[in-house]
Design an enzyme around this catalytic site. Structure first.
Site, PDB file in Angstrom:
ATOM      1  N   ARG A  68       0.825  -1.224   0.000  1.00 28.74           N
ATOM      2  CA  ARG A  68       0.000   0.000   0.000  1.00 28.74           C
ATOM      3  C   ARG A  68       0.847   1.256   0.000  1.00 28.74           C
ATOM      4  O   ARG A  68       0.458   2.295   0.537  1.00 28.74           O
ATOM      5  CB  ARG A  68      -0.961   0.023   1.193  1.00 28.74           C
ATOM      6  CG  ARG A  68      -2.038  -1.046   1.130  1.00 28.74           C
ATOM      7  CD  ARG A  68      -3.041  -0.870   2.266  1.00 28.74           C
ATOM      8  NE  ARG A  68      -3.926  -2.023   2.386  1.00 28.74           N
ATOM      9  CZ  ARG A  68      -4.480  -2.427   3.511  1.00 28.74           C
ATOM     10  NH1 ARG A  68      -4.234  -1.790   4.640  1.00 28.74           N
ATOM     11  NH2 ARG A  68      -5.281  -3.475   3.533  1.00 28.74           N
ATOM     12  N   ARG A  72      -3.535   6.151   0.304  1.00 31.07           N
ATOM     13  CA  ARG A  72      -4.085   7.305   1.000  1.00 31.07           C
ATOM     14  C   ARG A  72      -3.098   8.032   1.900  1.00 31.07           C
ATOM     15  O   ARG A  72      -3.399   9.121   2.394  1.00 31.07           O
ATOM     16  CB  ARG A  72      -5.321   6.880   1.801  1.00 31.07           C
ATOM     17  CG  ARG A  72      -6.529   6.562   0.931  1.00 31.07           C
ATOM     18  CD  ARG A  72      -7.682   6.017   1.763  1.00 31.07           C
ATOM     19  NE  ARG A  72      -7.394   4.687   2.267  1.00 31.07           N
ATOM     20  CZ  ARG A  72      -8.157   4.042   3.141  1.00 31.07           C
ATOM     21  NH1 ARG A  72      -9.237   4.638   3.634  1.00 31.07           N
ATOM     22  NH2 ARG A  72      -7.848   2.821   3.535  1.00 31.07           N
ATOM     23  N   ARG A  81      -6.896  11.152  -7.143  1.00 32.87           N
ATOM     24  CA  ARG A  81      -8.058  10.265  -7.042  1.00 32.87           C
ATOM     25  C   ARG A  81      -9.353  11.011  -6.772  1.00 32.87           C
ATOM     26  O   ARG A  81     -10.439  10.410  -6.811  1.00 32.87           O
ATOM     27  CB  ARG A  81      -7.850   9.271  -5.889  1.00 32.87           C
ATOM     28  CG  ARG A  81      -7.169   7.955  -6.210  1.00 32.87           C
ATOM     29  CD  ARG A  81      -8.080   6.904  -6.828  1.00 32.87           C
ATOM     30  NE  ARG A  81      -9.430   6.862  -6.319  1.00 32.87           N
ATOM     31  CZ  ARG A  81      -9.829   6.218  -5.222  1.00 32.87           C
ATOM     32  NH1 ARG A  81      -8.971   5.554  -4.501  1.00 32.87           N
ATOM     33  NH2 ARG A  81     -11.103   6.223  -4.867  1.00 32.87           N
ATOM     34  N   ASP A 117      -6.708  -3.481  -7.262  1.00 39.54           N
ATOM     35  CA  ASP A 117      -7.383  -4.073  -6.108  1.00 39.54           C
ATOM     36  C   ASP A 117      -7.589  -5.548  -6.395  1.00 39.54           C
ATOM     37  O   ASP A 117      -7.754  -5.949  -7.560  1.00 39.54           O
ATOM     38  CB  ASP A 117      -8.731  -3.396  -5.851  1.00 39.54           C
ATOM     39  CG  ASP A 117      -9.346  -3.848  -4.528  1.00 39.54           C
ATOM     40  OD1 ASP A 117      -9.068  -3.196  -3.507  1.00 39.54           O
ATOM     41  OD2 ASP A 117     -10.071  -4.859  -4.517  1.00 39.54           O
ATOM     42  N   TYR A 192     -14.496 -13.211   0.167  1.00 37.57           N
ATOM     43  CA  TYR A 192     -15.317 -12.069  -0.242  1.00 37.57           C
ATOM     44  C   TYR A 192     -16.565 -12.519  -0.984  1.00 37.57           C
ATOM     45  O   TYR A 192     -17.672 -11.999  -0.765  1.00 37.57           O
ATOM     46  CB  TYR A 192     -14.504 -11.123  -1.130  1.00 37.57           C
ATOM     47  CG  TYR A 192     -13.602 -10.186  -0.370  1.00 37.57           C
ATOM     48  CD1 TYR A 192     -14.128  -9.262   0.529  1.00 37.57           C
ATOM     49  CD2 TYR A 192     -12.221 -10.207  -0.558  1.00 37.57           C
ATOM     50  CE1 TYR A 192     -13.298  -8.385   1.226  1.00 37.57           C
ATOM     51  CE2 TYR A 192     -11.390  -9.341   0.132  1.00 37.57           C
ATOM     52  CZ  TYR A 192     -11.934  -8.433   1.025  1.00 37.57           C
ATOM     53  OH  TYR A 192     -11.117  -7.575   1.721  1.00 37.57           O
TER      54      TYR A 192
END
Length: 385
Positions: A68, A72, A81, A117, A192
């Site tokens: 990552r 962010r 973004r 992702d 998921y």
């Protein structure tokens, strides 16, 4: 398009991303990897510290990258973004290229990781899902019966043409800096799909795994096929290594992993073995599974912060490099504490066959990016040979 996205571009002379967005046309046309090495010729990335460490060869310094690292924690990421949904940003080659390059420019890490992702290949084959801010991937119709398996058709390279385009642009920019491709492992993707989203206890997932082992095996096998194609697309476009993320597999006991998960993960690693690129395997909370994760076929085993690297090496066994494993939360402490904990990781790695410095999980969103920049410099300087 790159110019409109902004950001400075280091020159090739500095050993960081170079100008241009060309890609290996021969690889795209003939379907071979841009990392294939003709006799007597080496690729630009082959002798990079990162790939040398993956191959357990001597390195000029311990290589560093962060899971990552593109995300962010970077203000430039938030700016580029803004107004663009996560899945849409993963399907725009211009955004993928810019976001992937941002931490390489800022932190001078030894490898880039492709911005995407783990659910992208599922979206590409038509699964009705979305990434909800603050929640994560949410699946509209969970898979809990044999009839539900029909949702999972084969992934074709054309379904993810934007990945090929983005990696072509990236390899032109990165020069001698390797690009890591990645995918979600079959177990985590299955979780998921079965749960319908993130889960603390994975009760539906385990109920299916224990209650209908044949359906479970068929589900994971199909996901292994999809994942294999997704990784092949990335390698053939120019990725220098690949990482298989099994975020949730730490929820399983070793016996369940060996029986119900390892065969599918091994199928993925076997599918890309002929390309000759390093294969990295990482999961969270997997201290009891490290040996089995290496057994699945990884060349490098990622270790979270819970197990010291010297102990992890004992559990994994010889013939594997290790990656990790500073606790991401340490980065919120004082500079002195960060240096001390970094030294603990490096000391524990001193006897390893190969070591790539990383965090024990992803960069937390509120991490100060300047701390990451200093961390890279500190590891490089303190391990210079």
């Amino acid at each position: 398009m790159r110019g409109r996205l902004g950001g400075t571009r280091p020159s090739r002379r500095e050993g960081h991303p170079a100008r241009g967005r060309h890609f290996d046309v021969r690889a795209k046309i003939l379907g071979v990897s841009a990392n294939d090495r003709p006799t007597g010729q080496q690729t630009q990335t082959y002798d990079s510290p990162f790939l040398k460490a993956c191959r357990r060869e001597p390195v000029p310094h311990t290589p560093v990258w962060f899971m990552r690292q593109a995300g962010r924690s970077l203000p430039e990421y938030l700016k580029v973004r803004e107004g663009t949904a996560m899945l849409e940003s993963c399907m725009r080659p211009d955004l993928v290229t810019e976001i992937t390059l941002q931490p390489v420019r800022r932190h001078k890490v030894d490898a880039a990781i492709y911005f995407s992702d783990i659910v992208v290949p599922l979206k590409a084959i038509g699964i009705d899902l979305d990434i909800k801010p603050g929640v994560g991937p949410v699946v509209a119709q969970p898979i809990r019966s044999r009839a539900d398996l029909a949702q999972l058709r084969d992934l074709e390279p054309a379904d993810v043409a934007y990945v090929t385009e983005a990696i072509g642009m990236l390899t032109g920019e990165l020069g001698s800096t390797p690009l890591i491709g990645f995918a979600g492992a079959p177990f985590t993707l299955a979780s998921y799909l079965v749960e319908g989203g993130p889960s603390r206890n994975h009760e539906h997932t385990k109920a299916l795994m224990y209650g209908d082992p044949q359906l479970w095996a068929d589900l994971l096998d199909r996901l292994a096929e999809i994942t294999s194609v997704f990784l092949k697309v990335q390698i053939e476009a120019g990725a220098s290594a690949v990482q298989l993320f099994d975020s949730w597999v730490g929820a399983l006991a070793p016996a369940d992993y060996r029986r119900s998960v390892l065969p599918a993960s091994a199928k993925v690693f076997d599918a890309v073995a002929s390309y000759g690129v390093p294969r990295i395997h990482f999961g969270v909370g997997t201290g009891e599974l490290l040996g089995l994760m290496g057994e699945a076929g990884a060349d490098v085993v990622g270790v979270d912060w819970r197990v010291p690297l010297d102990e992890a090496a004992r559990r994994v066994g010889p013939g594997k490099a290790l990656q990790g494993n500073l606790d991401p939360a340490v980065l919120f402490s004082t500079p002195e504490a960060v240096r001390a904990k970094t030294r603990e990781v490096l000391d524990a790695a001193a006897g390893l066959e190969g070591h790539i410095f990383n965090l024990g999980h992803g960069v937390l969103p509120t991490t100060d990016p300047d701390v990451l920049t200093r961390l890279v410099a500190d590891v490089h300087e303190s391990t210079a040979r």
